[in-house]
Design an enzyme around this catalytic site. Structure first.
Site, PDB file in Angstrom:
ATOM      1  CD  GLU A 120      -2.380  -1.362   2.760  1.00  5.99           C
ATOM      2  OE1 GLU A 120      -2.369  -0.401   3.568  1.00  5.99           O
ATOM      3  OE2 GLU A 120      -2.906  -2.463   3.011  1.00  5.99           O
ATOM      4  CE  LYS A 122       5.043   5.410   6.943  1.00  3.13           C
ATOM      5  NZ  LYS A 122       4.534   6.625   7.433  1.00  3.13           N
ATOM      6  CG  ASP A 124       3.674  12.580   4.797  1.00  2.00           C
ATOM      7  OD1 ASP A 124       3.544  12.223   5.987  1.00  2.00           O
ATOM      8  OD2 ASP A 124       4.574  13.340   4.415  1.00  2.00           O
ATOM      9  CE1 TYR A 232      -3.610   3.114   8.389  1.00  2.69           C
ATOM     10  CE2 TYR A 232      -3.561   4.722   6.627  1.00  2.69           C
ATOM     11  CZ  TYR A 232      -3.315   4.382   7.942  1.00  2.69           C
ATOM     12  OH  TYR A 232      -2.797   5.310   8.801  1.00  2.69           O
ATOM     13  CE  LYS A 319       9.293   7.691   6.655  1.00  2.00           C
ATOM     14  NZ  LYS A 319       9.369   7.889   8.083  1.00  2.00           N
ATOM     15  CB  CYS A 413      13.674  48.416   6.928  1.00  2.00           C
ATOM     16  SG  CYS A 413      12.629  48.168   5.488  1.00  2.00           S
ATOM     17  CB  CYS A 416      11.965  52.534   4.923  1.00  4.01           C
ATOM     18  SG  CYS A 416      11.713  51.649   6.466  1.00  4.01           S
ATOM     19  CB  CYS A 431      10.441  47.082   8.583  1.00  2.00           C
ATOM     20  SG  CYS A 431      10.297  48.869   8.380  1.00  2.00           S
ATOM     21  CB  CYS A 437       8.210  50.797   5.546  1.00  2.00           C
ATOM     22  SG  CYS A 437       9.184  49.599   4.636  1.00  2.00           S
TER      23      CYS A 437
END
Ligand code: IVH
Length: 676
Positions: A120, A122, A124, A232, A319, A413, A416, A431, A437
């Site tokens: 089957e 797997k 996630d 399952y 896996k 920043c 600015c 910022c 800004c």
């Protein structure tokens, strides 16, 4: 495994145990893993090896012996914990083909009859255990700590793939069926795009998104998340099945979602062929998979093989290794978002990864850069963990060029020049110059004009042009623009100016919930705006709500509450709302839109408790639509306690003490003339 002396082993075992517990918590409770599954499995493998070498240090509480817990009670949720009838275990896993043959050899030694395998995908996602009694869904539990799980029935009933009633032949009186709740790629990408647009942290992968969604306190929001389910594993007493595949086929015939990609293999070579086939084919699937599960198909043999403390001996997981590429880091850019958050983005030497060329990768924040100890010129590993932009997972130290320097995270920043700040409980730098800004200002307009917000014909280029002219600084300025001004813009004609002005006019009819979203208050995404609009009904009611009022609401935490308060406590926020209201925007839910069904419940104050056939939010709306009022707790003023499945015992006790009538959902529907 290399030999290691006893003292060092003891110390390393202690370290690995703490690390693995921490990563389990990040993964299962916070839904924010800090390392990849592969790295986690490496640490787990090391701990298993050391415990085998020094069994005297292998304690009962080791993470090698119990599954990671997703129980969320500790994080303030109100899910009830319910014991599992049969423990909910994990699976042994491997990345090496020889270990699959060892798995097969162990089985052959333990059983003396022929056997076969169910192969089957797997999936996630996040594990779920459903109980059906008399053909109806009774309960849905998460894996929890393996012995008890969170009761998430009220959320699970909002997943279309999960039937509430079964149909067909031979349905056992009671049985459990386990599987995975997952988020298909399309839904995941949509959700993350929305989260990014409202400057919420995107989910790292569909698995975290699925399990985060399943634990939402607001079932209605959960419905919008597009979750799916595959089952399952059938369990129960005296079930008539001889094989696992037969049980799943029966479940499919009753209307339960069972994978269409499974296969029956007659020996381990057949299982390996299935693995090889799906190693590439899985990339074409519309959902994420992280491996293949191989299970002994004959149920009698499964019983003979039994379980270890953590996993069945009759099944194992292969896996998939995440695909990685190694490429030099050229430079790092620092991008300022609409709400001022600064994100470091790596520029890479272009490299091919799972079929696409990768040039940029997110570095998330300064902590992540420090953790990776990244230097300019380093060869870095990039992985696609299901994120929209790939991420850097490591640095190849052996290839570090001489004299390589760390990139310097800016103190100010980049747009600015204002010194950046960092909120105590957030990893991101901001910022703070919200008002002036330029990137933040322009970003606010682009968000405001967006299709899901005010739907105004103003994309990036228009916003840039209007900003450059100095005509737009705060959102209400948009509504002061004139036809003459617009026509004078480069490339604009009367037609484009009129279209723009028409879209501004139309925006005055955009419902309040979208206006609230359009304001761009930090952490207020589309769904939260919808929910707040429904809850408060108007901007004035929301602006008056205290932090305490706000955190009482399902799914509103301290961060969101603080952000709402900060907005309405600021002069700029209040001024924006005042001027937008003057411009004619909707600042309250349209009373006509709130459909009034009857006044049967006029003068009645109703407290609801437990789960209903519809969501709790929908139930509250129904009460209001019939002229009733909702209240949160039972008091002398309560007219009825409307008790659903698993109503709170405290509320029931209090109602009994005060002599307040308790009515069922059926009675409620009878009274209001609705269907039961
Ligand atoms: S069987 C007794 N089959 O993988 C163990 N699990 O890493 C029963 N998973 O906890 C699990 N797809 O959440 C099984 N086809 C599949 C699966 C699957 C995904 C998940 C499940 C399990 C985890 C183990």
């Amino acid at each position: 495994m290399a030999k290691i002396d006893k003292t060092a082993a003891k110390e390393r075992i202690g370290f690995l145990k703490r690390e693995l517990e921490r990563h389990n918590y990040n993964y299962y409770v916070l839904n924010a893993p800090a390392i990849s599954d592969f790295e986690f499995d490496l640490l787990m493998g090391e701990l298993q090896g050391l415990e085998k070498m020094y069994p005297e240090f292998a304690t009962e509480d080791s993470p090698t012996r119990h599954v990671g817990s997703d129980l969320s009670a500790a994080s303030g949720s109100d899910f009830v914990q319910v014991p599992h009838r049969y423990p909910m275990l994990s699976l042994g896993n491997t990345y090496a083909k020889e270990e699959l043959y060892e798995f097969d050899n162990r089985i052959r030694k333990a059983v003396s009859v022929p056997y076969s395998f169910s192969c089957e995908l797997k999936f996630d996602g996040t594990a779920i255990c459903l109980t059906y009694r008399n053909g109806r869904l009774l309960r849905a539990l998460t894996r929890g700590d393996g012995t008890k799980g969170d009761d998430v029935t009220r959320n699970v009933v909002n997943i279309p793939a999960i039937p509430r009633t079964l149909h067909g032949e031979g349905i056992p009186e009671e049985f459990e069926i386990r599987g995975e709740i997952y988020m298909p790629w399309a839904a995941f990408e949509r959700l993350n795009a929305e989260r990014t647009a409202s400057e919420q942290e995107p989910f790292a992968n569909p698995r975290n998104a699925a399990s985060g969604s399943l634990k939402l306190q607001n079932p209605e929001e959960m419905r919008t998340r597009g979750l799916d389910c595959v089952l399952y594993h059938v369990l129960g007493e005296n079930l008539p099945f001889k094989t696992h595949i037969e049980a799943l086929e029966a479940a499919r015939s009753w209307g339960l979602p069972v994978s269409e990609y499974s296969s029956h293999a007659y020996d381990i070579d057949g299982a390996v062929a299935y693995i090889e086939e799906w190693d590439t084919r899985r990339k074409t699937l519309p959902f994420a998979t992280d491996g293949i599960v191989i299970k002994v198909n004959e149920l009698e043999l499964q019983r003979q093989l039994g379980f270890t403390a953590k996993s069945p001996r009759w099944a194992t997981a292969w896996k998939f290794k995440p695909e990685q590429a190694l490429t030099p880091l050229l430079s790092v850019d620092y991008q300022v978002g609409r709400t001022g958050a600064v994100t470091p983005v790596a520029n890479l030497e272009p490299v091919l990864l799972s079929g696409t060329v990768v040039k940029r990768a997110s570095l998330h924040n300064k902590d992540q850069m420090d953790l990776l100890d990244i230097h300019i010129g380093d060869y870095v590993y990039v992985e696609k963990g299901g994120e929209i932009i790939p991420k850097i997972t490591g640095v190849e130290l052996s290839k570090r060029p001489a004299g390589a320097a760390r990139p310097v995270f800016p103190a100010c920043c980049p747009d600015c020049g204002t010194p950046l700040v960092r909120d105590e409980d957030e990893a991101r730098h901001y910022c703070p110059n919200r008002e002036a800004c330029p990137v933040q200002i322009k970003g606010r307009f682009i968000h405001f004009a967006g299709r899901k917000a005010m739907d105004i014909l103003a994309g990036e280029a228009t916003v840039d042009a209007l900003y450059a002219k100095g005509w737009i600084r705060t959102l209400p300025d948009l509504y002061t623009l004139t036809r003459e001004q617009l026509i004078s813009l480069d490339g604009w004609q009367e037609k484009s100016a009129d279209n723009f002005l028409d879209s501004l006019e139309a925006s005055k009819r955009v419902p309040f919930e979208r206006v609230l979203y359009a304001l761009g208050i930090r952490h207020i995404g589309e769904q939260t705006a919808k929910m707040l609009a429904r809850h408060f009904g108007s901007i004035d009611a929301l602006a008056e709500a205290s932090r305490e009022d706000l955190v009482q609401i399902e799914d509103i935490g301290g961060t969101v509450a603080d952000s709402i308060r900060a907005y309405f406590d600021s002069e700029a926020g209040r001024d924006t709302v005042r001027r937008l209201r003057e411009a004619g925007l909707q600042m309250a839910v349209d009373a006509d839109a709130r459909q009034q069904l009857s006044d049967t419940l006029a003068g009645k104050t109703i407290v609801i408790s437990g789960n209903f056939s519809i969501s709790r939010e929908a139930m509250k709306a129904l009460i209001e639509a019939h002229g009733g009022k909702n209240a949160g707790s039972v008091s002398g003023k309560t007219s009825w306690l409307l008790a659903g499945e698993k109503a709170g015992p405290e509320k029931l006790k209090k109602a009994e003490k005060l002599g307040i009538p308790v009515i069922s959902e059926e009675e409620f529907h009878r009274i209001t003339g609705g269907e039961a």
